[in-house]
Design an enzyme around this catalytic site. Structure first.
Site, PDB file in Angstrom:
ATOM      1  N   GLY A  11      35.263  40.074  39.600  1.00  0.00           N
ATOM      2  CA  GLY A  11      35.107  38.894  38.742  1.00  0.00           C
ATOM      3  C   GLY A  11      35.176  39.158  37.253  1.00  0.00           C
ATOM      4  N   SER A  12      35.883  40.221  36.843  1.00  0.00           N
ATOM      5  CA  SER A  12      35.917  40.498  35.398  1.00  0.00           C
ATOM      6  C   SER A  12      36.710  39.438  34.632  1.00  0.00           C
ATOM      7  CB  SER A  12      36.471  41.894  35.116  1.00  0.00           C
ATOM      8  OG  SER A  12      37.858  41.954  35.356  1.00  0.00           O
ATOM      9  N   ASN A  13      37.713  38.848  35.264  1.00  0.00           N
ATOM     10  CA  ASN A  13      38.445  37.773  34.578  1.00  0.00           C
ATOM     11  C   ASN A  13      37.570  36.542  34.395  1.00  0.00           C
ATOM     12  OD1 ASN A  13      41.420  38.160  33.843  1.00  0.00           O
ATOM     13  ND2 ASN A  13      41.257  39.225  35.806  1.00  0.00           N
ATOM     14  N   ARG A  92      43.647  35.337  48.076  1.00  0.00           N
ATOM     15  CA  ARG A  92      44.298  34.659  49.213  1.00  0.00           C
ATOM     16  C   ARG A  92      45.269  33.603  48.697  1.00  0.00           C
ATOM     17  NH1 ARG A  92      42.032  36.789  53.238  1.00  0.00           N
ATOM     18  NH2 ARG A  92      39.959  37.616  52.832  1.00  0.00           N
ATOM     19  N   ASN A 108      46.269  30.445  38.085  1.00  0.00           N
ATOM     20  CA  ASN A 108      46.050  31.783  38.634  1.00  0.00           C
ATOM     21  C   ASN A 108      46.434  32.823  37.588  1.00  0.00           C
ATOM     22  OD1 ASN A 108      45.625  33.811  40.709  1.00  0.00           O
ATOM     23  ND2 ASN A 108      47.845  33.971  40.896  1.00  0.00           N
ATOM     24  N   HIS A 110      48.002  36.748  37.434  1.00  0.00           N
ATOM     25  CA  HIS A 110      48.667  37.754  38.266  1.00  0.00           C
ATOM     26  C   HIS A 110      48.975  38.969  37.389  1.00  0.00           C
ATOM     27  CE1 HIS A 110      51.014  39.355  41.548  1.00  0.00           C
ATOM     28  NE2 HIS A 110      51.964  39.637  40.677  1.00  0.00           N
TER      29      HIS A 110
END
Ligand code: GAR
Length: 221
Positions: A11-13, A92, A108, A110
């Site tokens: 969960g660093s983002n 997912r 999102n 990436h």
């Protein structure tokens, strides 16, 4: 705009986004909760530290029944009053149940310069392929894999000595810089779509910006 985060791991983002919110850099977002698909994930602790409620929906409990898993996720999203879904290290692929309920409202991050290297294990693919510039992409999610409209990208060099771990650490630092900015842009209504091309309101052509260029290895090498 009411925002829910979804995470699978450390969960660093999400942390970088919540820190930006605390620092007043995402005024248009109201963070309502975290949905995590892994019990005991670090992201759950981070959410608690920021006073963010969380719901765990363990994927393995659904024994491969994706529609049932997504139905439960959707229920949790609605429970938070969610208007925008931020996938911050969610591992997912989401299908019709969630995407149909939130068309164009799922973002999102990436760890590659899309459309190169979609999918998993991208750092090993990048170092193995021999690209010289890598980076991260924030994009809207569509029904493909990492194929939706690009909002913001950041680039880093790939060093001669890089393996997947070194490269992923360098890319992660860029992720932490660009994701909060992209969430701010979207939640303040600055991002619009023309087909699959995203446009940023108030960002016109500027020669100074157009000249910014990263060449790697440096031509003086
Ligand atoms: C990040 O590198 C993110 O880009 C990647 O997972 C990591 C999560 O780190 N996401 C994906 O691969 C999405 N398919 P974090 O949990 O510390 O934010």
């Amino acid at each position: 705009m009411k925002v829910a985060c979804m995470c699978s791991g450390r969960g660093s983002n999400m942390k970088s986004i919540l820190e930006a919110k605390a620092a007043g850099r995402i005024p248009g977002a109201e963070f309502r909760g975290l949905i995590c698909d892994e019990e005991g994930a670090g992201a759950l602790e981070t959410a608690a530290a920021f006073g963010l409620p969380s719901v765990t929906v363990p994927f393995r409990d659904f024994k491969g029944d994706r529609p049932a898993f997504e139905g439960r996720v959707l229920e949790a999203l609605r429970g938070f009053g969610t208007e925008l879904v931020v996938l911050a290290g969610f591992q997912r692929v989401l299908g019709k149940t969630v995407l149909g309920a939130y068309p164009g409202k799922v973002m999102n991050i990436h760890p590659a310069l899309l459309p190169s290297f979609p999918g998993h294990q991208v750092w090993a693919k990048e170092t193995g392929y021999g690209v010289k510039i890598a980076g991260a992409t924030v994009h809207f999610v569509d029904e493909g894999v990492d194929s939706g409209p690009i909002i913001l990208q950041g680039a880093v060099p790939v060093l001669e000595t890089d393996g997947p771990d070194e490269l992923s650490a360098r890319i992660l630092a860029v992720e932490h810089r660009i994701f909060p900015v992209a969430v701010d842009w979207v939640t303040s209504g600055r991002v619009t779509l023309e087909g699959r091309v995203s446009r940023l309101k108030g960002f016109g052509p500027s020669e100074a910006q157009a000249e910014a260029v990263l060449i790697w290895p440096p031509l003086t090498a």
